[in-house]
Design an enzyme around this catalytic site. Structure first.
Site, PDB file in Angstrom:
ATOM      1  N   GLN A 137      40.741  39.657  45.149  1.00  0.00           N
ATOM      2  CA  GLN A 137      40.783  41.099  45.455  1.00  0.00           C
ATOM      3  C   GLN A 137      40.844  41.885  44.147  1.00  0.00           C
ATOM      4  O   GLN A 137      40.753  43.105  44.156  1.00  0.00           O
ATOM      5  CB  GLN A 137      42.026  41.418  46.286  1.00  0.00           C
ATOM      6  CG  GLN A 137      42.075  40.712  47.622  1.00  0.00           C
ATOM      7  CD  GLN A 137      43.457  40.825  48.258  1.00  0.00           C
ATOM      8  OE1 GLN A 137      43.755  41.777  48.967  1.00  0.00           O
ATOM      9  NE2 GLN A 137      44.312  39.855  47.979  1.00  0.00           N
ATOM     10  N   ASN A 138      41.019  41.162  43.038  1.00  0.00           N
ATOM     11  CA  ASN A 138      41.198  41.840  41.749  1.00  0.00           C
ATOM     12  C   ASN A 138      39.858  42.333  41.204  1.00  0.00           C
ATOM     13  O   ASN A 138      38.831  41.666  41.356  1.00  0.00           O
ATOM     14  CB  ASN A 138      41.858  40.911  40.743  1.00  0.00           C
ATOM     15  CG  ASN A 138      43.233  40.470  41.206  1.00  0.00           C
ATOM     16  OD1 ASN A 138      43.804  41.097  42.106  1.00  0.00           O
ATOM     17  ND2 ASN A 138      43.754  39.410  40.620  1.00  0.00           N
TER      18      ASN A 138
ATOM     19  N   ASP B 172      39.640  43.051  37.875  1.00  0.00           N
ATOM     20  CA  ASP B 172      39.530  42.596  36.482  1.00  0.00           C
ATOM     21  C   ASP B 172      38.631  41.362  36.433  1.00  0.00           C
ATOM     22  O   ASP B 172      38.261  40.810  37.474  1.00  0.00           O
ATOM     23  CB  ASP B 172      40.924  42.303  35.895  1.00  0.00           C
ATOM     24  CG  ASP B 172      41.632  41.143  36.609  1.00  0.00           C
ATOM     25  OD1 ASP B 172      41.067  40.032  36.631  1.00  0.00           O
ATOM     26  OD2 ASP B 172      42.740  41.338  37.136  1.00  0.00           O
TER      27      ASP B 172
ATOM     28  N   HIS C 264      36.653  43.079  46.316  1.00  0.00           N
ATOM     29  CA  HIS C 264      36.938  44.516  46.187  1.00  0.00           C
ATOM     30  C   HIS C 264      36.207  45.168  45.009  1.00  0.00           C
ATOM     31  O   HIS C 264      36.597  46.245  44.565  1.00  0.00           O
ATOM     32  CB  HIS C 264      38.455  44.755  46.070  1.00  0.00           C
ATOM     33  CG  HIS C 264      39.199  44.525  47.359  1.00  0.00           C
ATOM     34  ND1 HIS C 264      40.573  44.418  47.438  1.00  0.00           N
ATOM     35  CD2 HIS C 264      38.750  44.385  48.639  1.00  0.00           C
ATOM     36  CE1 HIS C 264      40.927  44.225  48.699  1.00  0.00           C
ATOM     37  NE2 HIS C 264      39.850  44.193  49.445  1.00  0.00           N
TER      38      HIS C 264
ATOM     39  N   CYS D  97      25.354  53.068  41.942  1.00  0.00           N
ATOM     40  CA  CYS D  97      24.714  54.366  42.206  1.00  0.00           C
ATOM     41  C   CYS D  97      25.002  54.781  43.652  1.00  0.00           C
ATOM     42  O   CYS D  97      24.701  54.033  44.583  1.00  0.00           O
ATOM     43  CB  CYS D  97      23.207  54.286  41.970  1.00  0.00           C
ATOM     44  SG  CYS D  97      22.379  55.840  42.393  1.00  0.00           S
TER      45      CYS D  97
ATOM     46  N   SER E  92      50.194  40.735  48.377  1.00  0.00           N
ATOM     47  CA  SER E  92      51.301  41.163  49.236  1.00  0.00           C
ATOM     48  C   SER E  92      50.968  41.104  50.722  1.00  0.00           C
ATOM     49  O   SER E  92      51.844  41.362  51.555  1.00  0.00           O
ATOM     50  CB  SER E  92      51.723  42.587  48.854  1.00  0.00           C
ATOM     51  OG  SER E  92      50.652  43.483  49.104  1.00  0.00           O
TER      52      SER E  92
ATOM     53  N   ASN F  37      53.577  32.858  45.606  1.00  0.00           N
ATOM     54  CA  ASN F  37      53.904  34.261  45.354  1.00  0.00           C
ATOM     55  C   ASN F  37      55.294  34.350  44.733  1.00  0.00           C
ATOM     56  O   ASN F  37      55.989  33.344  44.616  1.00  0.00           O
ATOM     57  CB  ASN F  37      53.849  35.027  46.695  1.00  0.00           C
ATOM     58  CG  ASN F  37      53.509  36.492  46.526  1.00  0.00           C
ATOM     59  OD1 ASN F  37      53.839  37.109  45.513  1.00  0.00           O
ATOM     60  ND2 ASN F  37      52.847  37.058  47.517  1.00  0.00           N
TER      61      ASN F  37
END
Ligand code: BJW
Length: 231
Positions: free
Chosen positions: A88-89, A91, A106, A114, A174, A198
């Site tokens: 989901q990161n 980076d 994501h 565009c 989370s 986690n």
């Protein structure tokens, strides 16, 4: 040959110095989600959103992959079957850490999109409002990020691999954001063994078969060693 699907979230990059979202002093304590992570927020105040992602891009560029990113790359290289990392990161620490079979569900900080023709292109420095698309020329560049209400990337491929997963691990997320938070249920339906890695149990923590709690740079390399030992 077993199939391993690994979902990662902001927690895996935390020890590389990248802020998480829902920590007490995290990004959502500093910015309103509606302002910076929705299409409506971008339409209302594009400069605020472009500046937010320029700051995040600069922060990510300074960060380096940590032992958890590297351990997942080691798993991909050494495991006989398929290892798919779904992050989901936004980076690029997984790819810089050596992972190849990777989906950025994501979006990505180092990509622009565009708003008119949906062309994507790489960006390494600050974006600006009204930036032109190199394909169609429209002044409609936006960060290539999946905001709330938008469809995450490659969902068909993700659900296909989840449907034949033997192991599913969620690391440093989370469990508050769907559809990612629903992957453990999907993997369970497929008969996979599921583990949450986690700092503390997530919102969907009770749905996992097992839990490993602690900082990702310690827990993930140890978990990878165990998987590779057991085959
Ligand atoms: C450590 C650690 C260490 C710390 N070691 N661990 C009602 C029910 C169900 C769904 C919905 C609903 N209402 C709306 C929805 C859908 C919505 C949603 O889920 N909303 C919820 C808030 C309820 N989802 C969407 O809109 C998604 N799209 C979608 O559903 O499309 C389908 C559709 C579309 C249109 C119409 C109809 C259907 C899109 C979601 C986009 C998410 N975007 C963001 C921001 C953009 C990316 C960015 O800017 O970076 O993505 S939000 C933000 O949350 C970001 C993250 O990827 C995402 C998840 O956060 P994450 O990674 O879990 O971080 P944290 O901070 O929450 O957690 C960190 C964890 O790490 C913690 O557990 C710590 O303990 C741990 N940790 N240090 C290990 N050292």
């Amino acid at each position: 040959m077993s199939t391993i699907v690994i979902l990662t979230g902001a927690g895996i990059s935390a020890e590389s110095g990248i802020e998480t979202f829902r920590a007490e002093t995290g990004l959502w304590a500093q910015h309103r989600v509606e302002d910076v992570a929705t299409p409506e927020g971008f339409a209302k105040d594009p400069k605020r959103v472009v500046d937010f992602y320029n700051g995040r891009r600069a922060q990510a560029a300074k960060a380096v992959p940590n032992a958890a990113h590297e351990a997942l790359a080691r798993l991909e290289a050494a495991h006989d079957g398929e290892v798919l990392v779904v992050t989901q990161n936004v980076d690029d620490l997984h790819e810089r850490g050596g992972s190849h079979n990777l989906i950025h569900m994501h979006g990505a900080l180092n990509s622009a999109l565009c708003g008119v023709c949906e062309h994507r292109w790489p960006v390494t420095s600050d974006m600006h409002v009204g930036q032109e698309c190199p394909a169609c020329g429209a002044p409609a560049a936006r960060p290539d990020i999946v905001w709330f209400g938008e469809m995450p990337h490659q969902m068909d491929r993700i659900f296909d691999v989840l449907g034949r997963a033997d192991f599913f691990a969620a690391i440093g997320t989370s469990g508050n954001v769907y559809p990612a938070a629903g992957f453990v249920a999907e993997a369970t339906r497929a008969g996979a063994h599921t583990v949450e890695i986690n700092m503390a149990p997530s919102a969907v923590g009770s749905e996992f078969d097992a839990a490993i709690m602690g900082p990702a740079t310690q827990t993930v390399p140890a978990w990878v060693d165990q998987i590779l030992k057991n085959g």
